[in-house]
Design an enzyme around this catalytic site. Structure first.
Site, PDB file in Angstrom:
ATOM      1  N   LYS A 157       0.874  -1.182   0.000  1.00  0.00           N
ATOM      2  CA  LYS A 157       0.000   0.000   0.000  1.00  0.00           C
ATOM      3  C   LYS A 157       0.908   1.227   0.000  1.00  0.00           C
ATOM      4  CE  LYS A 157      -4.073   1.812   2.444  1.00  0.00           C
ATOM      5  NZ  LYS A 157      -5.064   1.893   1.372  1.00  0.00           N
TER       6      LYS A 157
HETATM    7  N1  PPE Z   1      -8.010  -1.668  -2.557  1.00  0.00           N
HETATM    8  C1  PPE Z   1      -7.464  -0.432  -2.557  1.00  0.00           C
HETATM    9  C2  PPE Z   1      -6.808   0.070  -3.766  1.00  0.00           C
HETATM   10  C3  PPE Z   1      -7.530   0.321  -1.381  1.00  0.00           C
HETATM   11  O1  PPE Z   1      -6.977   1.528  -1.354  1.00  0.00           O
HETATM   12  C4  PPE Z   1      -8.184  -0.187  -0.241  1.00  0.00           C
HETATM   13  C5  PPE Z   1      -8.270   0.635   1.005  1.00  0.00           C
HETATM   14  C6  PPE Z   1      -8.740  -1.477  -0.321  1.00  0.00           C
HETATM   15  C7  PPE Z   1      -8.625  -2.194  -1.494  1.00  0.00           C
HETATM   16  C8  PPE Z   1      -9.387  -2.130   0.865  1.00  0.00           C
HETATM   17  O2  PPE Z   1      -8.415  -2.461   1.829  1.00  0.00           O
HETATM   18  P1  PPE Z   1      -8.747  -2.542   3.378  1.00  0.00           P
HETATM   19  O3  PPE Z   1      -8.996  -1.160   3.859  1.00  0.00           O
HETATM   20  O4  PPE Z   1      -7.551  -3.158   3.967  1.00  0.00           O
HETATM   21  O5  PPE Z   1      -9.960  -3.398   3.524  1.00  0.00           O
HETATM   22  N2  PPE Z   1      -8.510   2.012   0.756  1.00  0.00           N
HETATM   23  C9  PPE Z   1      -8.383   3.007   1.807  1.00  0.00           C
HETATM   24  C10 PPE Z   1      -8.893   4.350   1.343  1.00  0.00           C
HETATM   25  C11 PPE Z   1      -8.004   5.030   0.423  1.00  0.00           C
HETATM   26  C12 PPE Z   1      -8.198   6.504   0.481  1.00  0.00           C
HETATM   27  O6  PPE Z   1      -7.366   7.158   1.135  1.00  0.00           O
HETATM   28  O7  PPE Z   1      -9.157   7.028  -0.100  1.00  0.00           O
HETATM   29  C13 PPE Z   1      -9.241   2.660   3.011  1.00  0.00           C
HETATM   30  O8  PPE Z   1     -10.294   2.075   2.847  1.00  0.00           O
HETATM   31  O9  PPE Z   1      -8.826   3.062   4.100  1.00  0.00           O
END
Ligand code: PPE
Length: 320
Positions: A157
């Site tokens: 990330k």
């Molecule tokens: N894919 C991407 C590209 C991504 O950025 C996130 C989180 C996810 C999947 C889901 O991952 P998780 O949060 O671990 O379930 N995206 C973040 C937001 C990005 C932003 O700053 O806007 C988040 O959900 O915190």
């Protein structure tokens, strides 16, 4: 953006307005940062951070991929996160830990620049709109592809990954959609600009595999576990674009987006166009954690007092 009291920088809490970096910091020129997004919920049992250990672990994984040594231990960083939430006197918030290459030397090589660490928190409502949880959102398939695995690794990330996300998001918004779904380099479904994606057909849940240019989402892994607990079959597999259009249900997951139903894709109505039963069931299980503070799975870290020393669940080892 609403200002809060404190931001943690390299071991100290500083005033919000003083959390600044130099214009010649490496990160500004070359996108050399790794970050996390974590939520703290004001549960019925008190404020609690969801998946604190797993998010901090993924931050260290992202840093390792970019040969970046974080000058704190995971335990120290978890404690710093709790400290930052407490210092801002918030009961619910979004938490942004950030590791970046700061001052040192410009030029592509990041290794000559110092590693800085910061933690900020702010209040963030529903990512895809206030009514999204119940009514769902209208999304499109993006014309931009997700970053290919042999270019920028989606499993880290990193700040730079989000240039691709920005193109996807801006295109979707310009065309009147809440979000865009990117396909991978081979044309299979990958993920949204900031969410993972799931579809349901005939009672089975499908989601792309982690090797398919997606971020291995922590919410994604949790939703897979919640579904399996309910006896629902989940397949991590290749997903064709057209299978989205004929799905009974589609939903997106993420820390910010939580579990958001998708009611249309490219103006194709998904299922009945209403939130589906499996989506609703998974949302209710998620709600039980984030609202009622159900910690039977150990996914919550209550902010006060701070039990931060339990073992870290190995989410990504389970992927195989
Ligand atoms: N894919 C991407 C590209 C991504 O950025 C996130 C989180 C996810 C999947 C889901 O991952 P998780 O949060 O671990 O379930 N995206 C973040 C937001 C990005 C932003 O700053 O806007 C988040 O959900 O915190």
């Amino acid at each position: 953006m609403q200002k809060l009291a404190k931001i943690w920088m390299n071991g100290c809490l500083v005033d919000w307005d003083d959390a600044k970096i130099h214009i010649l910091s490496h990160v500004i020129h070359y996108g050399s940062s790794m970050f996390e997004g974590i939520r703290c919920y004001n549960t019925d049992k008190g404020p609690a951070i969801l998946f604190l250990k797993e998010h901090v672990r993924r931050l260290y994984d992202s840093a390792k991929i970019y040969r970046t040594d974080i000058p704190f231990t995971q335990l120290e960083l978890r404690e710093a996160i709790l400290e930052t939430v407490r210092a801002n006197r918030l009961t619910s918030c979004y938490i942004r830990p950030l590791v970046f290459r700061g001052e040192g030397a410009l030029g592509v090589n990041p290794l000559k620049s110092q590693v800085d660490v910061a933690i900020a928190v702010w209040e963030w409502g529903n990512y895809l709109g206030d009514s999204a949880w119940e009514n769902g959102v209208d999304v499109c398939v993006a014309s931009w592809r997700r970053i290919a695995p042999n270019t920028i690794p989606s499993g880290a990330k990193a700040g730079g990954n989000y240039l691709n996300s920005q193109l996807i998001k801006m295109e979707a918004l310009a065309d009147g959609y809440a979000e865009g779904i990117a396909l991978d380099m081979n044309g299979y479904v990958a993920e949204g600009s900031g969410e993972n994606i799931f579809l349901v057909r005939d009672g089975v849940i499908y989601t792309p595999m982690t090797a398919q240019s997606i971020l291995p989402g922590i919410t994604r892994r949790a939703v897979i576990e919640l579904a399996k607990e309910q006896g629902i079959e989940v397949k991590e597999t290749l997903i064709s674009r057209e299978s989205l259009y004929i799905a009974d249900e589609v939903f997106m997951t993420g820390t910010a987006a939580e579990i958001t139903p998708v009611r249309s894709i490219d103006r194709y109505k998904i299922g009945t166009g209403e939130r589906g039963d499996i989506t609703k069931l998974l949302q209710s299980k998620y709600y039980d954690i984030i609202k009622h503070g159900n910690n039977s799975r150990g996914w919550l870290t209550f902010v006060d007092p701070a039990p931060v020393s339990e073992p870290v669940a190995d989410y990504f080892a389970k992927e195989a």
